[in-house]
Write an enzyme that holds these catalytic residues in place. Structure first.
Site, PDB file in Angstrom:
ATOM      1  N   ARG A 142     -24.514 -47.680 -49.391  1.00  0.00           N
ATOM      2  CA  ARG A 142     -23.939 -46.806 -48.381  1.00  0.00           C
ATOM      3  C   ARG A 142     -24.295 -47.389 -47.022  1.00  0.00           C
ATOM      4  NH1 ARG A 142     -25.688 -40.742 -49.280  1.00  0.00           N
ATOM      5  NH2 ARG A 142     -24.290 -40.481 -47.501  1.00  0.00           N
ATOM      6  N   HIS A 143     -23.605 -46.949 -46.000  1.00  0.00           N
ATOM      7  CA  HIS A 143     -23.993 -47.346 -44.640  1.00  0.00           C
ATOM      8  C   HIS A 143     -25.389 -46.789 -44.355  1.00  0.00           C
ATOM      9  CE1 HIS A 143     -23.249 -43.179 -43.599  1.00  0.00           C
ATOM     10  NE2 HIS A 143     -22.121 -43.276 -44.275  1.00  0.00           N
ATOM     11  N   ASN A 149     -25.028 -37.885 -40.093  1.00  0.00           N
ATOM     12  CA  ASN A 149     -25.917 -37.533 -41.216  1.00  0.00           C
ATOM     13  C   ASN A 149     -27.085 -36.697 -40.717  1.00  0.00           C
ATOM     14  OD1 ASN A 149     -25.516 -40.798 -42.820  1.00  0.00           O
ATOM     15  ND2 ASN A 149     -24.376 -38.905 -43.149  1.00  0.00           N
ATOM     16  N   ARG A 194     -19.853 -46.990 -38.834  1.00  0.00           N
ATOM     17  CA  ARG A 194     -21.179 -46.979 -39.469  1.00  0.00           C
ATOM     18  C   ARG A 194     -21.335 -48.041 -40.567  1.00  0.00           C
ATOM     19  NH1 ARG A 194     -18.223 -42.387 -40.424  1.00  0.00           N
ATOM     20  NH2 ARG A 194     -18.127 -41.383 -42.471  1.00  0.00           N
ATOM     21  N   GLU A 214     -14.258 -43.297 -45.811  1.00  0.00           N
ATOM     22  CA  GLU A 214     -14.769 -42.113 -46.502  1.00  0.00           C
ATOM     23  C   GLU A 214     -13.641 -41.125 -46.826  1.00  0.00           C
ATOM     24  OE1 GLU A 214     -16.396 -40.901 -48.535  1.00  0.00           O
ATOM     25  OE2 GLU A 214     -18.257 -39.968 -47.862  1.00  0.00           O
ATOM     26  N   HIS A 279     -19.123 -45.533 -48.217  1.00  0.00           N
ATOM     27  CA  HIS A 279     -19.533 -44.149 -47.961  1.00  0.00           C
ATOM     28  C   HIS A 279     -19.831 -43.416 -49.272  1.00  0.00           C
ATOM     29  CE1 HIS A 279     -17.917 -44.700 -43.846  1.00  0.00           C
ATOM     30  NE2 HIS A 279     -17.107 -45.528 -44.481  1.00  0.00           N
TER      31      HIS A 279
HETATM   32  O1  F6P Z   1     -22.275 -36.387 -45.665  1.00  0.00           O
HETATM   33  C1  F6P Z   1     -21.857 -37.708 -45.768  1.00  0.00           C
HETATM   34  C2  F6P Z   1     -20.502 -37.821 -46.416  1.00  0.00           C
HETATM   35  O2  F6P Z   1     -20.206 -39.180 -46.534  1.00  0.00           O
HETATM   36  C3  F6P Z   1     -19.357 -37.097 -45.674  1.00  0.00           C
HETATM   37  O3  F6P Z   1     -18.765 -37.845 -44.655  1.00  0.00           O
HETATM   38  C4  F6P Z   1     -18.411 -36.768 -46.798  1.00  0.00           C
HETATM   39  O4  F6P Z   1     -17.483 -35.768 -46.491  1.00  0.00           O
HETATM   40  C5  F6P Z   1     -19.376 -36.380 -47.877  1.00  0.00           C
HETATM   41  O5  F6P Z   1     -20.508 -37.223 -47.720  1.00  0.00           O
HETATM   42  C6  F6P Z   1     -18.839 -36.541 -49.276  1.00  0.00           C
HETATM   43  O6  F6P Z   1     -19.738 -35.970 -50.181  1.00  0.00           O
HETATM   44  P1  F6P Z   1     -19.353 -34.634 -50.959  1.00  0.00           P
HETATM   45  O7  F6P Z   1     -18.087 -34.961 -51.695  1.00  0.00           O
HETATM   46  O8  F6P Z   1     -20.525 -34.390 -51.872  1.00  0.00           O
HETATM   47  O9  F6P Z   1     -19.138 -33.516 -49.972  1.00  0.00           O
END
Ligand code: F6P
Length: 345
Positions: A142-143, A149, A194, A214, A279
């Site tokens: 991951r970044h 975050n 990122r 992402e 991501h």
């Molecule tokens: O929180 C970091 C992240 O990469 C967000 O940008 C993204 O929406 C999320 O994680 C995805 O994870 P989940 O599907 O568990 O919400």
């Protein structure tokens, strides 16, 4: 398999067997047609002795058929098997002109296709054309920790935090030590800041892919989970119910991400030694493909920040190693039903 097609609405089944004679293939075709299933025959044909030997040593001696057997003995046994097959084997040719088939010659040196009749069949052929038998590794990260975050916000295009930058500085050594030699890597990032900031000190060729961006959270982009629960309580619950298929308003679902990752997966099947900096959601999808994680579990997998993951895909399984950078970072993991971050159980 036929019961599964008939009663459970199965879509694609793989009947892995040596259907090595014309009579046997004919029988399969007729039986399938009785059940309204269209068979696509796949033949892997090879006369390149070096390739065959390489394949036996690399793949067959590690197969479940030869578990616990001395590799030399297993090789000898497999060569005997080949000889036996050669006595009865009837390759796909003009006698099979009414069958739908693909014949892959010397691992994609040549691909012969016959009577491909639908979209799905053409996708399967495209997939087979991209497979190879080299022994590469895939590196995933991951970044580094981002500013979003730190605040628990989703999506966006924020910069790395201070600790995220520390990870970016440490990543080249982490990768080099894990590689163990000076083998060249290719680094793929998303188009978001990122990931590029994380990869910026890596001394390898780099490529940006929009497909690695992402998961698009649509109207929820920039919100925290708590804000989503307050603003869109039904959506929040619906996502927990079926996280793989839930699509954010104006955004994407995990299923959408899997579909857009197809070219990435194809390239990964073709190429060796790729490091992907991407991501959380995207990494889960790529990881799930190689580690065979089912769709209901993959969106809930924990993929911590500041950790390098090495995957070694082999014929019967993919080996995994995780290398933590030992740089603290927040958790971005949310358990089902929770709005706060971090693992409780
Ligand atoms: O929180 C970091 C992240 O990469 C967000 O940008 C993204 O929406 C999320 O994680 C995805 O994870 P989940 O599907 O568990 O919400």
């Amino acid at each position: 398999m036929l019961q599964w097609f008939d009663r459970e609405n199965g879509a694609v089944g793989i009947f892995d067997a040596t259907n090595s004679t014309r009579a046997r293939r004919r029988w399969i075709k007729e039986l399938m047609e009785e059940h309204n299933v269209d068979p696509l025959f796949v033949e892997s044909w090879s006369d390149d002795q070096e390739l065959i030997m390489h394949n036996i040593l690399d793949v067959k001696t590690g197969s479940p058929d030869y578990e616990g057997m001395d590799p030399e003995k297993a090789t000898k046994d497999f060569m005997e098997r080949i000889k036996k097959y050669e006595q009865v084997y009837e390759t796909l040719d003009e006698y099979d002109s009414d069958l739908t088939y693909v014949k892959v010659v010397n691992v994609n040196a040549q691909v012969i296709i016959n009577r491909i009749q639908c979209y799905l069949e053409s996708r399967i052929i495209y997939y087979l054309m991209n497979l190879h038998i080299k022994r590469g590794c895939i590196w995933l990260s991951r970044h580094g920790e981002s500013e979003y975050n730190l605040t628990g916000q989703l999506g966006g295009d924020s910069n790395l935090s201070e600790r995220g930058n520390m990870y970016a500085h440490k990543l080249p050594k982490l990768v080099k030590d894990a590689l163990g030699d000076d083998r060249p890597l290719t680094v793929w990032t998303s188009t978001l800041r990122r990931t590029q900031q994380t990869a910026r000190f890596l001394p390898y060729r780099q490529m940006q892919w929009k497909a690695l961006d992402e998961l698009d959270a649509g109207v929820c982009d920039g919100m925290t989970y708590k804000e989503i629960e307050q603003t869109y309580p039904e959506d929040f619950r619906a996502r927990d119910e079926n996280k793989f298929q839930y699509r954010y308003r104006g955004g994407e679902s995990y299923q959408d991400v899997v579909a857009r990752l197809e070219p990435i997966i194809m390239e990964l099947e073709r190429q060796d030694n790729i490091l992907i900096v991407t991501h959380q959601a995207v990494l889960r999808c790529i990881y799930a493909y190689f580690m065979n994680v089912p769709q209901d579990r993959s969106p809930w997998m924990e993929v911590p920040l500041h950790t390098l993951i090495k995957l070694e895909p082999r014929a019967y399984q993919t080996f995994e190693t995780r290398v933590p950078a030992n740089i603290p970072a927040v958790s971005t993991y949310r358990e089902k039903g929770q709005t706060t971050l971090g693992e409780k159980s």
